[in-house]
Design a protein around this motif. Structure first.
Motif, PDB file in Angstrom:
ATOM      1  N   UNK A 107       0.834  -1.202   0.000  1.00 25.26           N
ATOM      2  CA  UNK A 107       0.000   0.000   0.000  1.00 25.26           C
ATOM      3  C   UNK A 107       0.870   1.254   0.000  1.00 25.26           C
ATOM      4  N   UNK A 108       1.999   1.192   0.684  1.00 25.84           N
ATOM      5  CA  UNK A 108       2.914   2.326   0.668  1.00 25.84           C
ATOM      6  C   UNK A 108       3.467   2.598  -0.728  1.00 25.84           C
ATOM      7  N   UNK A 109       3.788   1.525  -1.453  1.00 21.81           N
ATOM      8  CA  UNK A 109       4.292   1.695  -2.818  1.00 21.81           C
ATOM      9  C   UNK A 109       3.218   2.288  -3.734  1.00 21.81           C
ATOM     10  N   UNK A 110       2.004   1.772  -3.620  1.00 17.77           N
ATOM     11  CA  UNK A 110       0.915   2.283  -4.462  1.00 17.77           C
ATOM     12  C   UNK A 110       0.655   3.747  -4.146  1.00 17.77           C
ATOM     13  N   UNK A 156       4.938  -7.777  -9.440  1.00 17.83           N
ATOM     14  CA  UNK A 156       5.449  -9.063  -8.976  1.00 17.83           C
ATOM     15  C   UNK A 156       4.620  -9.584  -7.802  1.00 17.83           C
ATOM     16  N   UNK A 157       4.204  -8.669  -6.925  1.00 17.77           N
ATOM     17  CA  UNK A 157       3.401  -9.074  -5.777  1.00 17.77           C
ATOM     18  C   UNK A 157       2.030  -9.580  -6.211  1.00 17.77           C
ATOM     19  N   UNK A 158       1.426  -8.916  -7.196  1.00 19.15           N
ATOM     20  CA  UNK A 158       0.115  -9.346  -7.686  1.00 19.15           C
ATOM     21  C   UNK A 158       0.225 -10.703  -8.380  1.00 19.15           C
ATOM     22  N   UNK A 163      -4.913 -12.283  -5.342  1.00 15.64           N
ATOM     23  CA  UNK A 163      -5.947 -11.700  -4.494  1.00 15.64           C
ATOM     24  C   UNK A 163      -5.585 -10.300  -4.021  1.00 15.64           C
ATOM     25  N   UNK A 164      -4.299 -10.004  -3.951  1.00 10.68           N
ATOM     26  CA  UNK A 164      -3.877  -8.680  -3.493  1.00 10.68           C
ATOM     27  C   UNK A 164      -4.260  -7.588  -4.484  1.00 10.68           C
ATOM     28  N   UNK A 165      -4.496  -7.954  -5.745  1.00  5.71           N
ATOM     29  CA  UNK A 165      -4.832  -6.961  -6.750  1.00  5.71           C
ATOM     30  C   UNK A 165      -6.122  -6.221  -6.438  1.00  5.71           C
ATOM     31  N   UNK A 166      -7.151  -6.930  -5.992  1.00  2.98           N
ATOM     32  CA  UNK A 166      -8.414  -6.287  -5.672  1.00  2.98           C
ATOM     33  C   UNK A 166      -8.279  -5.315  -4.515  1.00  2.98           C
ATOM     34  N   UNK A 228      -0.808   0.743 -15.249  1.00  2.00           N
ATOM     35  CA  UNK A 228       0.619   0.432 -15.288  1.00  2.00           C
ATOM     36  C   UNK A 228       1.009  -0.495 -14.141  1.00  2.00           C
ATOM     37  N   UNK A 229       0.320  -0.330 -13.022  1.00  2.00           N
ATOM     38  CA  UNK A 229       0.575  -1.196 -11.866  1.00  2.00           C
ATOM     39  C   UNK A 229      -0.101  -2.552 -12.004  1.00  2.00           C
ATOM     40  N   UNK A 230      -0.966  -2.691 -13.010  1.00  2.00           N
ATOM     41  CA  UNK A 230      -1.723  -3.922 -13.176  1.00  2.00           C
ATOM     42  C   UNK A 230      -2.987  -3.938 -12.350  1.00  2.00           C
ATOM     43  N   UNK A 231      -3.522  -2.742 -12.055  1.00  2.00           N
ATOM     44  CA  UNK A 231      -4.708  -2.617 -11.224  1.00  2.00           C
ATOM     45  C   UNK A 231      -5.835  -1.942 -12.001  1.00  2.00           C
ATOM     46  N   UNK A 232      -7.068  -2.249 -11.624  1.00  2.00           N
ATOM     47  CA  UNK A 232      -8.234  -1.564 -12.187  1.00  2.00           C
ATOM     48  C   UNK A 232      -8.420  -0.241 -11.463  1.00  2.00           C
ATOM     49  N   UNK A 233      -8.783   0.796 -12.229  1.00  2.00           N
ATOM     50  CA  UNK A 233      -9.025   2.099 -11.608  1.00  2.00           C
ATOM     51  C   UNK A 233     -10.473   2.266 -11.179  1.00  2.00           C
TER      52      UNK A 233
END
Length: 233
Positions: A107-110, A156-158, A163-166, A228-233
């Motif tokens: 969460x700190x990185x995001x 890499x974490x996702x 599950x961490x992606x959501x 870019x992070x591989x996450x949905x906005x």
């Protein structure tokens, strides 16, 4: 306050006291934002899973702090006190970070990538309405040099735990909401910053349609960072 060029002449823009006050405000809020980013990244480094990650975040923190000196020098050139310029924004920025304290390393990185990126995008939008010298200084202070590191670690974490992606996607959306609220609060409390967007004798301004387009661009850039992070906005 007086703003002098190297030739001793006062640029036309700075003959407007409201514009001068707005520039000091803008440099003040950016300066305190950089100091807060330094503090936050240094704190996040304690959560780093490896020594390499710890050093990377510590380096990022030092880069943020290193940007402050040039901003403060410019404030002094304008005849103001940099610490006085930062003071009005301390409560709002501290409150934002209190409301968005990361619960873990990811969460700190995001937050560093998405939250800081959104703030930087907003300041770049405002910089378009500044005199050239101040605009160049502001843009230089907003350079981001750690995106590849953050993107690599989050992706890499996702991949390791899909599950961490959501969870991180929800976190990114929350960061955007909190950042926009903070920006609106700061602008509402500082008349000079609001007047800056209205333009001046030698500068264009923003009408309501232009402001709407600006926030559309901010939203689109946020979505691009999330992707870019591989996450949905």
């Amino acid at each position: 306050m007086a703003a002098l060029s190297s030739g001793g002449e006062v640029p036309v823009a700075f003959q407007d006291p409201d514009y001068l006050a707005a520039v000091v405000d803008l440099l003040g809020v950016i300066s305190y934002g950089e100091i807060s980013a330094f503090e936050r990244l240094a704190e996040d480094a304690k959560l780093a899973p490896t020594l390499e990650d710890k050093v990377e975040l510590a380096t990022m923190a030092s880069l943020e702090l290193g940007k402050v000196q040039a901003l403060h020098e410019r404030v002094r050139e304008l005849g103001a006190d940099p610490f006085g310029a930062m003071s009005p924004f301390r409560a709002a920025i501290d409150q934002f970070h209190a409301h968005t304290a990361p619960s873990d390393w990811l969460e700190g990185l995001v937050k560093a990538f998405v939250g800081d990126g959104l703030a930087n995008d907003f300041y770049r939008e405002i910089a378009a309405y500044l005199d050239p010298a101040t605009r160049d200084l502001v843009v230089a202070s907003l350079e981001e040099g750690h995106s590849a590191f953050i993107v690599g670690r989050v992706r890499a974490a996702i991949e390791a735990d899909p599950r961490s992606g959501g969870r991180l996607a929800l976190w990114g959306r929350r960061l955007m909401g909190e950042a926009l609220t903070q920006a609106q609060r700061v602008a509402a409390e500082r008349d000079a910053l609001t007047a800056l967007l209205a333009g001046g004798v030698d500068r264009p301004g923003l009408d309501l349609a232009a402001i709407a387009r600006m926030f559309t661009r901010l939203t689109e850039r946020h979505a691009a960072r999330m992707a870019e992070l591989g996450l949905d906005s």
